[in-house]
Write a protein that holds these residues in place. Structure first.
Motif, PDB file in Angstrom:
ATOM      1  N   LYS A  74       0.820  -1.209   0.000  1.00  0.00           N
ATOM      2  CA  LYS A  74       0.000   0.000   0.000  1.00  0.00           C
ATOM      3  C   LYS A  74       0.856   1.263   0.000  1.00  0.00           C
ATOM      4  CE  LYS A  74      -3.846  -2.269   2.362  1.00  0.00           C
ATOM      5  NZ  LYS A  74      -4.695  -2.297   3.580  1.00  0.00           N
ATOM      6  N   GLU A  75       2.071   1.124   0.515  1.00  0.00           N
ATOM      7  CA  GLU A  75       2.999   2.259   0.569  1.00  0.00           C
ATOM      8  C   GLU A  75       4.321   1.852  -0.051  1.00  0.00           C
ATOM      9  OE1 GLU A  75       5.081   5.328   3.818  1.00  0.00           O
ATOM     10  OE2 GLU A  75       3.939   3.580   4.504  1.00  0.00           O
ATOM     11  N   PHE A  76       4.893   2.731  -0.864  1.00  0.00           N
ATOM     12  CA  PHE A  76       6.208   2.509  -1.458  1.00  0.00           C
ATOM     13  C   PHE A  76       7.129   3.592  -0.922  1.00  0.00           C
ATOM     14  CE2 PHE A  76       9.227   2.326  -5.148  1.00  0.00           C
ATOM     15  CZ  PHE A  76       9.554   0.978  -5.022  1.00  0.00           C
ATOM     16  N   ARG A  77       8.229   3.181  -0.284  1.00  0.00           N
ATOM     17  CA  ARG A  77       9.087   4.110   0.455  1.00  0.00           C
ATOM     18  C   ARG A  77      10.420   4.310  -0.271  1.00  0.00           C
ATOM     19  NH1 ARG A  77       8.973   0.286   5.543  1.00  0.00           N
ATOM     20  NH2 ARG A  77       9.562  -1.047   3.784  1.00  0.00           N
ATOM     21  N   ILE A  78      10.670   5.551  -0.639  1.00  0.00           N
ATOM     22  CA  ILE A  78      11.845   5.882  -1.443  1.00  0.00           C
ATOM     23  C   ILE A  78      12.820   6.743  -0.647  1.00  0.00           C
ATOM     24  CG2 ILE A  78      12.645   7.093  -3.508  1.00  0.00           C
ATOM     25  CD1 ILE A  78       9.973   6.433  -4.819  1.00  0.00           C
ATOM     26  N   GLY A  79      14.061   6.312  -0.579  1.00  0.00           N
ATOM     27  CA  GLY A  79      15.105   7.111   0.047  1.00  0.00           C
ATOM     28  C   GLY A  79      15.784   7.995  -0.980  1.00  0.00           C
ATOM     29  N   ILE A  80      16.074   9.240  -0.603  1.00  0.00           N
ATOM     30  CA  ILE A  80      16.726  10.186  -1.509  1.00  0.00           C
ATOM     31  C   ILE A  80      18.030  10.645  -0.856  1.00  0.00           C
ATOM     32  CG2 ILE A  80      16.481  12.297  -2.851  1.00  0.00           C
ATOM     33  CD1 ILE A  80      13.454  12.105  -2.439  1.00  0.00           C
ATOM     34  N   LEU A  81      19.128  10.408  -1.531  1.00  0.00           N
ATOM     35  CA  LEU A  81      20.439  10.768  -0.984  1.00  0.00           C
ATOM     36  C   LEU A  81      20.559  12.256  -0.724  1.00  0.00           C
ATOM     37  CD1 LEU A  81      22.969   8.712  -3.130  1.00  0.00           C
ATOM     38  CD2 LEU A  81      22.157   8.193  -0.836  1.00  0.00           C
ATOM     39  N   GLY A  82      21.357  12.612   0.293  1.00  0.00           N
ATOM     40  CA  GLY A  82      21.715  14.001   0.505  1.00  0.00           C
ATOM     41  C   GLY A  82      22.637  14.457  -0.603  1.00  0.00           C
ATOM     42  N   GLY A  83      22.825  15.735  -0.730  1.00  0.00           N
ATOM     43  CA  GLY A  83      23.703  16.251  -1.780  1.00  0.00           C
ATOM     44  C   GLY A  83      23.246  17.600  -2.269  1.00  0.00           C
ATOM     45  N   GLU A  84      21.930  17.834  -2.242  1.00  0.00           N
ATOM     46  CA  GLU A  84      21.381  19.151  -2.525  1.00  0.00           C
ATOM     47  C   GLU A  84      20.295  19.415  -1.500  1.00  0.00           C
ATOM     48  OE1 GLU A  84      19.308  19.412  -6.300  1.00  0.00           O
ATOM     49  OE2 GLU A  84      19.046  17.256  -6.331  1.00  0.00           O
ATOM     50  N   ASN A  85      19.806  20.646  -1.445  1.00  0.00           N
ATOM     51  CA  ASN A  85      18.884  20.964  -0.361  1.00  0.00           C
ATOM     52  C   ASN A  85      17.594  20.160  -0.472  1.00  0.00           C
ATOM     53  OD1 ASN A  85      16.531  22.677  -1.447  1.00  0.00           O
ATOM     54  ND2 ASN A  85      18.306  23.708  -2.348  1.00  0.00           N
ATOM     55  N   GLU A  86      16.976  19.941   0.683  1.00  0.00           N
ATOM     56  CA  GLU A  86      15.826  19.037   0.778  1.00  0.00           C
ATOM     57  C   GLU A  86      14.659  19.473  -0.089  1.00  0.00           C
ATOM     58  OE1 GLU A  86      12.728  17.762   4.267  1.00  0.00           O
ATOM     59  OE2 GLU A  86      14.873  17.595   4.720  1.00  0.00           O
ATOM     60  N   ALA A  87      14.373  20.757  -0.131  1.00  0.00           N
ATOM     61  CA  ALA A  87      13.242  21.244  -0.918  1.00  0.00           C
ATOM     62  C   ALA A  87      13.413  20.905  -2.391  1.00  0.00           C
ATOM     63  CB  ALA A  87      13.081  22.753  -0.742  1.00  0.00           C
ATOM     64  N   ASP A  88      14.638  21.048  -2.910  1.00  0.00           N
ATOM     65  CA  ASP A  88      14.902  20.728  -4.315  1.00  0.00           C
ATOM     66  C   ASP A  88      14.734  19.235  -4.569  1.00  0.00           C
ATOM     67  OD1 ASP A  88      15.422  23.330  -5.005  1.00  0.00           O
ATOM     68  OD2 ASP A  88      17.597  23.154  -4.825  1.00  0.00           O
ATOM     69  N   ARG A  89      15.224  18.413  -3.646  1.00  0.00           N
ATOM     70  CA  ARG A  89      15.117  16.973  -3.829  1.00  0.00           C
ATOM     71  C   ARG A  89      13.655  16.529  -3.854  1.00  0.00           C
ATOM     72  NH1 ARG A  89      18.504  14.561   0.856  1.00  0.00           N
ATOM     73  NH2 ARG A  89      18.418  16.641   1.717  1.00  0.00           N
ATOM     74  N   LEU A  90      12.858  17.028  -2.922  1.00  0.00           N
ATOM     75  CA  LEU A  90      11.448  16.650  -2.871  1.00  0.00           C
ATOM     76  C   LEU A  90      10.691  17.134  -4.103  1.00  0.00           C
ATOM     77  CD1 LEU A  90      10.681  17.280   0.908  1.00  0.00           C
ATOM     78  CD2 LEU A  90      10.787  15.069  -0.262  1.00  0.00           C
ATOM     79  N   ARG A  91      11.008  18.337  -4.553  1.00  0.00           N
ATOM     80  CA  ARG A  91      10.354  18.868  -5.746  1.00  0.00           C
ATOM     81  C   ARG A  91      10.703  18.026  -6.976  1.00  0.00           C
ATOM     82  NH1 ARG A  91      11.877  23.572  -5.174  1.00  0.00           N
ATOM     83  NH2 ARG A  91      13.762  23.552  -6.440  1.00  0.00           N
ATOM     84  N   ASN A  92      11.954  17.637  -7.112  1.00  0.00           N
ATOM     85  CA  ASN A  92      12.376  16.847  -8.265  1.00  0.00           C
ATOM     86  C   ASN A  92      11.732  15.466  -8.286  1.00  0.00           C
ATOM     87  OD1 ASN A  92      14.010  18.914  -9.190  1.00  0.00           O
ATOM     88  ND2 ASN A  92      15.863  18.116  -8.232  1.00  0.00           N
ATOM     89  N   TYR A  93      11.469  14.920  -7.107  1.00  0.00           N
ATOM     90  CA  TYR A  93      10.917  13.570  -7.020  1.00  0.00           C
ATOM     91  C   TYR A  93       9.394  13.533  -6.981  1.00  0.00           C
ATOM     92  CZ  TYR A  93      15.100  10.659  -6.498  1.00  0.00           C
ATOM     93  OH  TYR A  93      16.249   9.952  -6.739  1.00  0.00           O
ATOM     94  N   GLN A  94       8.732  14.671  -6.917  1.00  0.00           N
ATOM     95  CA  GLN A  94       7.273  14.669  -6.828  1.00  0.00           C
ATOM     96  C   GLN A  94       6.640  13.990  -8.040  1.00  0.00           C
ATOM     97  OE1 GLN A  94       5.266  15.569  -4.217  1.00  0.00           O
ATOM     98  NE2 GLN A  94       3.732  14.555  -5.496  1.00  0.00           N
ATOM     99  N   CYS A  95       7.202  14.212  -9.216  1.00  0.00           N
ATOM    100  CA  CYS A  95       6.653  13.591 -10.429  1.00  0.00           C
ATOM    101  C   CYS A  95       6.746  12.071 -10.350  1.00  0.00           C
ATOM    102  CB  CYS A  95       7.374  14.105 -11.665  1.00  0.00           C
ATOM    103  SG  CYS A  95       9.153  13.749 -11.697  1.00  0.00           S
ATOM    104  N   LEU A  96       7.813  11.561  -9.739  1.00  0.00           N
ATOM    105  CA  LEU A  96       7.973  10.121  -9.601  1.00  0.00           C
ATOM    106  C   LEU A  96       6.901   9.558  -8.680  1.00  0.00           C
ATOM    107  CD1 LEU A  96       9.599   7.590 -10.260  1.00  0.00           C
ATOM    108  CD2 LEU A  96      11.051   8.097  -8.283  1.00  0.00           C
ATOM    109  N   SER A  97       6.637  10.264  -7.600  1.00  0.00           N
ATOM    110  CA  SER A  97       5.564   9.852  -6.692  1.00  0.00           C
ATOM    111  C   SER A  97       4.231   9.787  -7.419  1.00  0.00           C
ATOM    112  CB  SER A  97       5.479  10.832  -5.518  1.00  0.00           C
ATOM    113  OG  SER A  97       4.366  10.542  -4.692  1.00  0.00           O
TER     114      SER A  97
END
Length: 302
Positions: free
Chosen positions: A25-48
Motif C-alpha cells: 500500500k505504501e512505497f518508500r523511497i530514500g533520496i540521498l543528501g547532496g542538494e537541499n531538501e526542498a529541491d530533492r522533494l520537488r524533483n521527485y514529486q513527479c515520480l511519486s
C-alpha cells in the motif's frame, strides 16, 4: 593494485498486479543528501505521482536523508523499499548485508557509457591550475560514503600526487556535507579545492552533460566560469537503483520495467530525478559493482 581494481513495448501493471500481490500500500523511497531538501522533494514529486498512477499505491513516501548514510541505514533496516545510490554507498550496504537490497538498473550517459568521473575543482581566481597545486592546501570531500566525492579520490589521487597519500600532501581535509554544499564551500573559501562529480561528457564550461556541476548550473546557483578543473579520475561505474530484496521477484521485475520505461514515458520526470542529460537506464547486478565493493573493503573496510 587498487587502481587496477577500478581500472519497446513494456507492459506496466495496475493495482491488481503489484499492490494485491504483496499488499504494497505504501512505497518508500530514500533520496540521498547532496542538494537541499526542498529541491530533492520537488524533483521527485513527479515520480511519486507516476508510481501512484501506475501501481495504485495508497502512498509513496519520500525520505530525503541529510547524508548518504541515512538512506543506507534505511535500506539495511528495511524501512525503505527503493533508492538510487552511488556505487560506494551500495558497496557499504552490500558489505553490511549482501541480502538487504539488489541493484536493478543504472543510468546510461548520452555517449552510451555507464560511468562518470570524480572531478576536483577550485576557484578560478585561486591561481591553481593542476592537481599538484593542492600541496599544503585545504581539500574538501563531499561525503564519507560518496564514491566520487571520497572513495575514488582516496584510491586514485596518490598516483597523481607522486605516490604521496592525500592526507600527507595537503594541509587538511574535511567534508562538505554533500556535493552541492561542497562546491559552495569551495566558492566561499572554506576549502581551497574539493571533489564532486560529472559525466565528463560535453564541456566543463557547461558543467558537462550531467552530474552535480550540471545540476547546480541548471538551478542557477553556479557559474562555471568561477571554477577551474584540477583533476579528473578514471571512469567510475554509475550508481545503481536498488530495491529491497524481500520484495517478490515478480514485483521487482514490474518495478524495474516501470523505471526502464520512464525515460520515454515521462522524459521530464526522468530528467528531474537524475539531473542533466542521460540516454536511459540499463540492467545491472552485483557483479557490475564488485570492483567498487573490493576497493571500499580494502580502503575503508566497510
Amino acid at each position: 593494485m587498487l587502481k587496477k581494481i577500478l581500472l519497446a513495448s513494456v507492459t506496466l501493471l495496475s493495482l491488481s498486479g503489484i499492490a494485491a500481490a504483496e499488499d504494497l500500500k505504501e512505497f518508500r523511497i530514500g533520496i540521498l543528501g547532496g542538494e537541499n531538501e526542498a529541491d530533492r522533494l520537488r524533483n521527485y514529486q513527479c515520480l511519486s505521482d507516476d508510481l501512484k498512477k501506475e501501481f495504485g499505491f495508497e502512498k509513496v513516501s519520500m525520505f530525503p536523508a541529510s547524508d548518504y548514510d541515512g538512506v543506507i541505514q534505511g535500506l539495511l533496516g528495511g524501512t525503505l523499499d527503493f533508492a538510487e545510490l552511488g556505487a560506494a554507498g551500495y558497496a557499504k550496504a552490500y558489505l553490511a548485508n549482501p541480502k538487504a537490497v539488489e541493484p536493478i538498473l543504472t543510468t546510461v550517459q548520452t555517449d552510451g557509457s555507464m560511468g562518470y568521473y570524480s572531478i576536483m575543482v577550485a576557484r578560478k581566481d585561486s591561481g591553481m591550475t593542476k592537481v599538484t597545486d593542492i600541496k599544503g592546501k585545504k581539500l574538501g570531500f563531499a561525503d564519507p560514503d560518496s564514491t566520487s566525492g571520497y572513495l575514488i579520490p582516496t584510491v586514485t589521487l596518490p598516483e597523481a600526487l607522486g605516490g604521496t597519500p592525500v592526507k600527507s600532501y595537503v594541509a587538511s581535509t574535511g567534508f562538505g556535507g554533500g556535493h552541492e554544499n561542497l562546491v559552495l564551500e569551495v566558492l566561499k573559501g572554506t576549502f581551497d579545492a574539493g571533489t564532486t562529480y560529472g559525466s565528463g561528457v560535453g564541456n566543463f564550461k557547461d558543467g558537462y552533460t550531467s552530474g552535480n556541476l550540471r545540476k547546480m548550473v541548471d538551478k542557477g546557483i553556479l557559474n562555471m566560469s568561477d571554477l577551474v578543473e584540477l583533476w579528473k579520475s578514471p571512469l567510475i561505474p554509475n550508481g545503481p537503483l536498488v530495491i529491497r530484496s524481500s520484495i517478490s521477484d515478480a514485483n521487482k521485475a514490474k518495478i524495474t520495467a516501470f523505471f526502464k520505461a520512464l525515460p520515454t514515458k515521462d522524459a521530464a520526470c526522468f530528467s528531474a530525478i537524475e539531473g542533466g542529460d542521460y540516454k536511459g537506464y540499463a540492467d545491472v547486478n552485483v557483479n557490475f559493482y564488485k570492483p567498487i565493493i573490493d576497493a571500499r573493503k580494502a580502503t575503508i573496510g566497510g
